[in-house]
Design an enzyme around this catalytic site. Structure first.
Site, short mmCIF file in Angstrom:
data_model
loop_
_atom_site.label_atom_id
_atom_site.label_comp_id
_atom_site.label_asym_id
_atom_site.label_seq_id
_atom_site.Cartn_x
_atom_site.Cartn_y
_atom_site.Cartn_z
N LYS A 79 48.42 11.70 39.17
CA LYS A 79 49.10 12.93 38.74
C LYS A 79 49.33 12.88 37.24
O LYS A 79 49.71 11.82 36.71
CB LYS A 79 50.43 13.04 39.51
CG LYS A 79 51.19 14.34 39.30
CD LYS A 79 52.46 14.36 40.16
CE LYS A 79 53.22 15.65 40.06
NZ LYS A 79 54.45 15.67 40.88
N SER A 154 54.91 19.76 43.80
CA SER A 154 54.20 19.93 42.55
C SER A 154 52.93 19.07 42.43
O SER A 154 52.10 19.32 41.56
CB SER A 154 55.13 19.59 41.40
OG SER A 154 55.50 18.22 41.44
N SER A 178 57.76 16.76 46.29
CA SER A 178 56.46 17.00 45.65
C SER A 178 55.32 16.10 46.09
O SER A 178 54.18 16.35 45.72
CB SER A 178 56.59 16.90 44.14
OG SER A 178 57.10 18.09 43.65
N1 GLN Z 1 59.74 21.84 44.47
C1 GLN Z 1 60.84 21.10 43.96
C2 GLN Z 1 61.16 21.61 42.58
O1 GLN Z 1 60.58 22.56 42.20
C3 GLN Z 1 60.53 19.65 43.95
C4 GLN Z 1 59.60 19.24 42.89
C5 GLN Z 1 59.30 17.78 42.88
O2 GLN Z 1 59.53 17.06 43.85
N2 GLN Z 1 58.82 17.31 41.74
O3 GLN Z 1 61.95 21.09 41.87
#
Ligand code: GLN
Length: 493
Positions: A79, A154, A178
């Site tokens: 990532k 994400s 994420s």
């Molecule tokens: N979807 C969640 C957010 O927008 C979690 C994102 C993540 O785990 N990086 O913060």
């Protein structure tokens, strides 16, 4: 079976025996990425030269009968919020477009030491803020199962890369879901380890009390293999715990006889998609057949988790992202009237809308006069949520629930409504607030043919048990072996 479909354990064996040469394998993956990724858009950058160089080194070691690492020749994607020395690390943000880290993240260093081959860096929601990868400052990744759908987020690029056979494994980060949510939406296995299990040195910070690096793999055994490499204390990250890392693959087939599985009623309430609900019912039936006891439990503060998360995560993000001021890293506005104007322009031009929204909300929650009402109160409720889990784990050995309330959603469907997007993580966020580990694995398909994921949550540092429970289900089913048929039309580049 096509070469791209092997698991890491299978590939490693073939490489060590000399049946597959690392250079050939790497070339084939790079070729596959060049052909397929223009449609999936999982990668932000491909590291062809470095990957081939590393493959040649491993090949030489094998030819000379030297020892090779634990992941010898296995292709992996990273990532793009995890630092790679000498190679762009953008966080999918314009503000870090030109950022080239002078060091490797601890996890990257460990992968290199174990002879993995880093193919490239994957797309994400900018600074990991989102659940669909639509917030990327560069491109939208598509779900390999249906290009009209999001891959989740994400870490959508990492999940899609593994699902579309553009890598065998991948790393992501999980602050509120994420890793687990995109794993569920793309039909692969995703692990979020315990807070403190994996070093975050070199992971670009979002919510420091929540962030963990996690894994994407084709199956549970590969998850055990990859976690083995990245887990463990690191001198550079004082939040990584100096506790021993067990051998995750040994006894992975221990089974679930006599195990107590908790089913939290709050995770099976209104809003849960019918196909997901049915898939979970089958999961529980399967575990009962395998000798486990299914027990109803309650996690009463679940309803506050999303609200608490969006105060804590945004507050921490607003502080972490203060460092992007155009002075030391990445982008700087070309025209400005003095230093304050330079900060303003750099940040206005460099950050996307979602990131700006979170910085503003986070600063508000931390500002004097509001701190007690928001941040302090959220921290207290967070403790209650953690207490719910502590109480539950006195009665049960693990908790099983859906990973995501829906099998997927279409590109654009939630992009204009942040609240709807935030609710995508309703089942994953509580584990981050409590710091406990979680795994998502494929357990069914929706009527539209999209994969469905189940989530197993456990006590702090009990990843080994989670992997055993997950493997008990996986070896009885073949959801994880199903492959998407890529249906990308050339106009969808
Ligand atoms: N979807 C969640 C957010 O927008 C979690 C994102 C993540 O785990 N990086 O913060």
């Amino acid at each position: 079976m096509r070469l791209f479909e092997y698991t890491a354990l299978q590939i490693k064996e073939k490489i060590i025996s000399g049946e597959i040469r690392p250079v050939d394998l790497t070339k084939q993956f790079i070729e596959q990425i060049k052909n397929i990724d223009p449609h999936v858009q999982a990668y932000l950058s491909i590291h062809e030269d470095e990957a081939l160089k590393k493959a040649a080194q491993i090949q030489k070691k094998i030819e000379n009968a030297e020892n090779v690492g634990f992941l010898a020749g296995v292709p992996i994607a990273i990532k793009d919020n995890i630092c790679t020395k000498g190679l762009h690390t953008t966080c999918a943000s314009k503000i870090l477009r030109n950022f080239i880290p002078p060091y490797d993240a601890c996890v990257v260093k460990r992968l290199k030491e174990e002879d993995a081959i880093i193919l490239g860096k994957t797309n994400l929601d900018e600074f990991a803020m989102g659940s669909s990868t639509e917030n990327s400052g560069y491109k939208i990744t598509r779900n390999p199962w249906n290009p009209e759908y999001v891959p989740g987020g994400s870490s959508g690029g990492s999940a899609a890369a593994v699902a579309a056979d553009l890598s065998i494994m991948a790393l992501g980060s999980d602050t509120g879901g994420s890793v687990r949510q995109p794993a569920a939406l793309c039909g692969v296995v995703g692990v979020k380890p315990t807070y403190g299990r994996v070093s975050r040195f070199g992971l670009i910070a979002f919510g420091s009390s929540l962030d963990q690096i996690g894994t994407f793999t084709r199956d549970v055994k590969d998850a055990a293999l990859l976690l083995q490499v990245i887990a463990g204390h690191d001198f550079h990250d004082s939040t990584s715990m100096p506790v021993p890392v067990p051998d995750y693959l040994r006894e992975i087939d221990a089974g679930v006889r006599g195990l107590r599985i908790g089913i939290p009623k709050e995770y099976f309430s209104a809003g849960l998609n019918e196909d997901v609900h049915n898939a979970l019912k089958n999961v529980l039936r399967k575990y009962e057949q395998l000798g486990a006891n299914v027990i109803d439990i309650s996690l009463p503060h679940t309803e506050y988790a999303v609200a608490v998360y969006y105060i804590v995560a945004n507050a921490e993000a607003s502080s972490n992202l203060a460092r992007y001021d155009g002075v030391r890293y990445g982008y700087r506005a070309s025209k400005s009237n003095g230093i304050v104007d330079m900060y303003c322009r750099t940040r206005s031009e460099g950050f996307g809308n979602e990131v700006k929204r979170r910085i503003m909300l986070g600063n508000y929650a931390l500002s004097s006069g509001y701190y007690d009402a928001y941040y302090l109160k959220a921290s207290r409720v967070r403790n209650l949520i953690k207490g719910d889990f502590d109480g539950a784990f006195q009665k049960v050995d693990c908790i099983i629930c859906p990973t995501s309330p829906v099998p997927g959603f279409k590109i654009g469907e939630r992009a204009k409504n942040p609240l709807e997007m935030y609710l995508s993580d309703i089942y994953t966020i509580p584990a981050n607030l409590a710091g406990i580990p979680g795994i998502s694995l494929p357990c069914g398909f929706s009527k539209e043919g999209l994969p469905i994921g189940m989530q197993i949550l456990g006590k702090h540092f009990e990843e080994k048990k989670l992997l055993q429970i997950a493997y008990a289900f996986e070896r009885e089913t073949d959801f994880h072996r199903k492959k998407p048929v890529l249906k990308f039309s050339l106009t969808q580049k």
